[in-house]
Design a protein around this motif. Structure first.
Motif, short mmCIF file in Angstrom:
data_model
loop_
_atom_site.label_atom_id
_atom_site.label_comp_id
_atom_site.label_asym_id
_atom_site.label_seq_id
_atom_site.Cartn_x
_atom_site.Cartn_y
_atom_site.Cartn_z
N VAL A 3 -18.15 -8.33 11.53
CA VAL A 3 -16.79 -9.10 10.92
C VAL A 3 -16.30 -8.09 10.21
O VAL A 3 -16.80 -7.43 9.10
N GLN A 93 -22.74 -10.26 11.42
CA GLN A 93 -22.82 -11.70 11.56
C GLN A 93 -24.22 -12.02 12.16
O GLN A 93 -24.91 -11.53 12.84
N VAL A 96 -24.33 -17.83 13.78
CA VAL A 96 -22.91 -18.45 14.19
C VAL A 96 -23.37 -20.00 14.21
O VAL A 96 -24.25 -20.49 15.09
#
Length: 97
Positions: A3, A93, A96
């Motif tokens: 990210v 990340q 999720v």
């Protein structure tokens, strides 16, 4: 997945120029190898602040983009409109939702 968030403060009179730059480059950035997502955000409390939020396959994919002519020309044009230095950071990340 990596990210990347870039927070940019613009001179108020240059916001329209920035949006024109973003509009002309966003599809090229989204199509760049390794890019999975790109969006533009606005700080609700600071009208001259914009942020890009992007997802990259890896740090290497982001670095390849950052070494590209697309990045160099887009960033040079964007940076000239700043009222303050940009703040950028990357994060891996982990989950999720």
């Amino acid at each position: 997945m990596l990210v990347r968030i870039v927070r940019m403060t613009f001179r108020e009179e240059k916001l329209a120029e920035f949006h024109a730059i973003f509009d002309s480059s966003k599809q090229h950035i989204r199509a760049f190898p390794g890019n999975r997502h790109l969006e533009l955000l606005r700080d609700p409390d600071q009208p001259s602040v914009r942020m890009t939020y992007s997802l990259w396959d890896s740090a290497d994919a982001l670095e390849t983009y950052r070494q590209s002519d697309l990045f160099r020309t887009t960033w040079a044009a964007t940076k000239a409109l700043f009222a303050d230095r940009a703040v950028a950071f990357s994060a891996e990340q982990l989950e999720v939702l």
